[in-house]
Design a protein around this motif. Structure first.
Motif, PDB file in Angstrom:
ATOM      1  N   ALA A 101       0.823  -1.208   0.000  1.00  0.00           N
ATOM      2  CA  ALA A 101       0.000   0.000   0.000  1.00  0.00           C
ATOM      3  C   ALA A 101       0.857   1.259   0.000  1.00  0.00           C
ATOM      4  N   ALA A 102       2.013   1.202   0.678  1.00  0.00           N
ATOM      5  CA  ALA A 102       2.925   2.342   0.676  1.00  0.00           C
ATOM      6  C   ALA A 102       3.613   2.511  -0.673  1.00  0.00           C
ATOM      7  N   LEU A 103       3.894   1.397  -1.346  1.00  0.00           N
ATOM      8  CA  LEU A 103       4.539   1.441  -2.652  1.00  0.00           C
ATOM      9  C   LEU A 103       3.583   1.855  -3.763  1.00  0.00           C
TER      10      LEU A 103
ATOM     11  N   CYS B  71      -4.441  -9.652  12.086  1.00  0.00           N
ATOM     12  CA  CYS B  71      -3.355 -10.089  12.975  1.00  0.00           C
ATOM     13  C   CYS B  71      -1.995  -9.857  12.328  1.00  0.00           C
ATOM     14  N   ALA B  72      -1.809  -8.671  11.748  1.00  0.00           N
ATOM     15  CA  ALA B  72      -0.597  -8.353  10.997  1.00  0.00           C
ATOM     16  C   ALA B  72       0.621  -8.248  11.913  1.00  0.00           C
ATOM     17  N   SER B  73       1.779  -8.617  11.365  1.00  0.00           N
ATOM     18  CA  SER B  73       2.988  -8.729  12.182  1.00  0.00           C
ATOM     19  C   SER B  73       3.879  -7.493  12.158  1.00  0.00           C
ATOM     20  N   GLY B  74       3.441  -6.401  11.583  1.00  0.00           N
ATOM     21  CA  GLY B  74       4.315  -5.264  11.339  1.00  0.00           C
ATOM     22  C   GLY B  74       4.925  -4.589  12.547  1.00  0.00           C
TER      23      GLY B  74
ATOM     24  N   GLU C 161       6.936   3.669  10.763  1.00  0.00           N
ATOM     25  CA  GLU C 161       7.025   4.959  10.083  1.00  0.00           C
ATOM     26  C   GLU C 161       6.082   5.055   8.890  1.00  0.00           C
ATOM     27  N   LEU C 162       5.670   3.928   8.342  1.00  0.00           N
ATOM     28  CA  LEU C 162       4.768   3.942   7.180  1.00  0.00           C
ATOM     29  C   LEU C 162       3.318   4.223   7.575  1.00  0.00           C
ATOM     30  N   LEU C 163       2.936   3.800   8.767  1.00  0.00           N
ATOM     31  CA  LEU C 163       1.522   3.793   9.144  1.00  0.00           C
ATOM     32  C   LEU C 163       0.842   5.162   9.048  1.00  0.00           C
ATOM     33  N   PRO C 164       1.441   6.254   9.545  1.00  0.00           N
ATOM     34  CA  PRO C 164       0.744   7.544   9.467  1.00  0.00           C
ATOM     35  C   PRO C 164       0.565   8.057   8.041  1.00  0.00           C
TER      36      PRO C 164
ATOM     37  N   GLN D 128      -2.596  -0.942  18.745  1.00  0.00           N
ATOM     38  CA  GLN D 128      -1.558   0.049  18.431  1.00  0.00           C
ATOM     39  C   GLN D 128      -1.468   0.284  16.925  1.00  0.00           C
ATOM     40  N   LEU D 129      -1.561  -0.777  16.164  1.00  0.00           N
ATOM     41  CA  LEU D 129      -1.508  -0.670  14.707  1.00  0.00           C
ATOM     42  C   LEU D 129      -2.645   0.198  14.198  1.00  0.00           C
TER      43      LEU D 129
END
Length: 248
Positions: A111-113, A125-128, A182-185, A209-210
């Motif tokens: 999604a960031a790319l 249940c993502a592991s990021g 750092e990608l999330l926001p 938190q995610l």
């Protein structure tokens, strides 16, 4: 399930992405499995999604098929780059990425790319945000097995054998070293975060938190589910995803 459909491959460098499609109408939904996973992990969810969407089911390099261990797994960032290139090759737009565990981690990178292609994210249940040593993560596997559906354990074991211990170790080491914080926001896709309250591998606190770090993200926690949330409570998972997508 895979025997009944035409499985195709997309190759780039050392990467081989296997995929097949269910349904022939609506916007595209792409399913990305997690560590030791395969297309089989989505069998309770595909029928609900294909009613209104074209569903693409992916199998990552080194996973899914007999003797998959012969191919070296790529790691979350390389997997994400491969999926992003596949989306472009297929000409897919307004894509919903649904990723479980490591697959959710990969989906965030995709999604960031490709923000112009990915309109919706569903992170199961993502592991990021997970940290630690691979051996420490392995200590939680017995507890995770206890909270899983007993009928699903043979699938988990068979897919783990197909992937092989070197690929599993390489993948879990890579994902534990990689952070999406750092990608999330900066994520632009509308996002739904779905978690199992009984998740012993990636605790629900990390799910909260995610979701809190992603602008406008919705959070749903299923009380009876563990780590493989879409298998443990398929009805609850399907309902949450369908309601999210139908809201536009």
């Amino acid at each position: 399930m895979l025997c009944a459909v035409k499985v195709e491959e997309f190759r780039e460098g050392a990467g081989v992405l296997r995929y097949y499609r269910e349904g022939d109408r609506g916007t595209p939904v792409v399913l990305i499995h997690g560590l030791s996973g395969s297309a089989r992990w989505w069998r309770h969810n595909i029928p609900a999604l294909r009613q209104r969407h074209r569903v693409y089911v992916l199998e990552l390099t080194g996973y899914g098929q007999p003797l998959a261990w012969r191919r070296r797994s790529l790691g979350v960032r390389q997997d994400a780059a491969l999926v992003a290139h596949w989306l472009a090759d297929q000409g897919l737009e307004q894509v919903t990425l649904i990723g479980h565990s490591m697959g959710g981690h990969i989906a965030i990178h995709v999604a960031a790319l490709e923000p112009q292609r990915v309109s919706h994210l569903v992170l199961a249940c993502a592991s990021g945000l997970l940290r630690g040593h691979p051996l420490r993560a392995a200590l939680h596997l017995p507890r995770a097995a206890i909270t899983a559906r007993p009928s699903f354990l043979p699938t988990v074991m068979a897919d783990s054998v197909r992937a092989g211990l070197p690929n599993l170790w390489r993948s879990v080491s890579e994902l534990l070293r990689d952070s999406v914080q750092e990608l999330l926001p900066r994520l632009q896709a509308r996002t739904l975060v779905v978690w199992g309250a009984r998740d012993a591998l990636v605790p629900a606190e990390l799910g909260r938190q995610l979701a809190a770090a992603i602008p406008g993200a919705q959070y749903v926690e299923l009380p009876r589910a563990g780590h493989v949330v879409m298998v443990d409570d398929p009805a609850g998972f399907n309902r949450a995803v369908k309601e999210f997508l139908h809201r536009g």
